[in-house]
Design an enzyme around this catalytic site. Sequence first.
Site, PDB file in Angstrom:
ATOM      1  N   LYS A 194       0.812  -1.209   0.000  1.00 50.93           N
ATOM      2  CA  LYS A 194       0.000   0.000   0.000  1.00 50.93           C
ATOM      3  C   LYS A 194       0.850   1.265   0.000  1.00 50.93           C
ATOM      4  CE  LYS A 194      -4.346  -1.664   2.008  1.00 50.93           C
ATOM      5  NZ  LYS A 194      -5.296  -1.558   3.129  1.00 50.93           N
ATOM      6  N   ARG A 205      -3.458  -9.996   5.401  1.00 47.50           N
ATOM      7  CA  ARG A 205      -4.061 -10.037   4.064  1.00 47.50           C
ATOM      8  C   ARG A 205      -3.021  -9.519   3.087  1.00 47.50           C
ATOM      9  NH1 ARG A 205      -6.779  -6.544   0.545  1.00 47.50           N
ATOM     10  NH2 ARG A 205      -8.398  -7.557  -0.722  1.00 47.50           N
TER      11      ARG A 205
END
Length: 282
Positions: free
Chosen positions: A222, A256
């Site tokens: 991210k 995740r």
Amino acid sequence: MQIKLNDKLLDLSRPVVMGIVNVTPDSFYGASRRTTEAEVLRAVERIVCDGGQIVDVGGYSSRPAAGDVSAEEEIRRLSWGLEVIRKEFPHVCLSVDTFRAAVARHVVEQYGVAMINDIGGGTLDADMFATVARLRVAYVLMHMRGTPATMQQHARYDNVTAEVIRFLAERLRQLYELGVQDVLVDPGFGFAKTLEQNYQLLRDLPHFALLDAPLLVGVSRKRMVYQLLDTDPQGALNGTTAVHMLALAGGASVLRVHDVKEAVEAVKVWLAMKGDWCFARD
């Protein structure tokens, strides 16, 4: 800690890894996009072989400023992907990343999906909590403000950690009152948070134990990683692994990820450091 996934209990006393499969053309990390049957099958096979215990399938990109996708198109994408997966991997544990109750109902009833991963924490569809309760599936409750298109306009907090925990606690109470017991909480890294707020949450992860629910962390490749390191999602694997180790230290039960092998190895190193040699050497 345990959660029920269909007819199985998943033991979370040791952290587990959830692998991402995006059946979208516009996910922020290009290498995660799966647009052919062969690509989907290779992705799931790699997740399973590398030690991932949950496959999280998404049909709606939630990257900042992402374009809207209709419920019909989201269902079409997911149905295609889940059909492919179920034929070759009938026993794999499936999660679906959606904030829409109608989509959740479809994938659970038609494909036996065991978990709904809701980026909106029930705020983007008023029917989601009641639907999850009726379906009797596990649920990932994530914190976000606004929508994927507007969330970065809502990153103002007096105390980001306290406000995220307060939100999750209130939503947990609502879910428990409806009879939903198998709930994981997700602080929502990157969703309506600045770079500094993301790292404040990372430092404060131990405080999320107050919620008495398993903690899912999604930081893979991210912006909070690649912006800090002056790179891009493709160059963010090393930074992601570093953040994963910090998340494990903070109490994460589920990671995740896009890169399952590396995350599983991080978990093994973490467990070895904790003295759990039996699992670390498997």
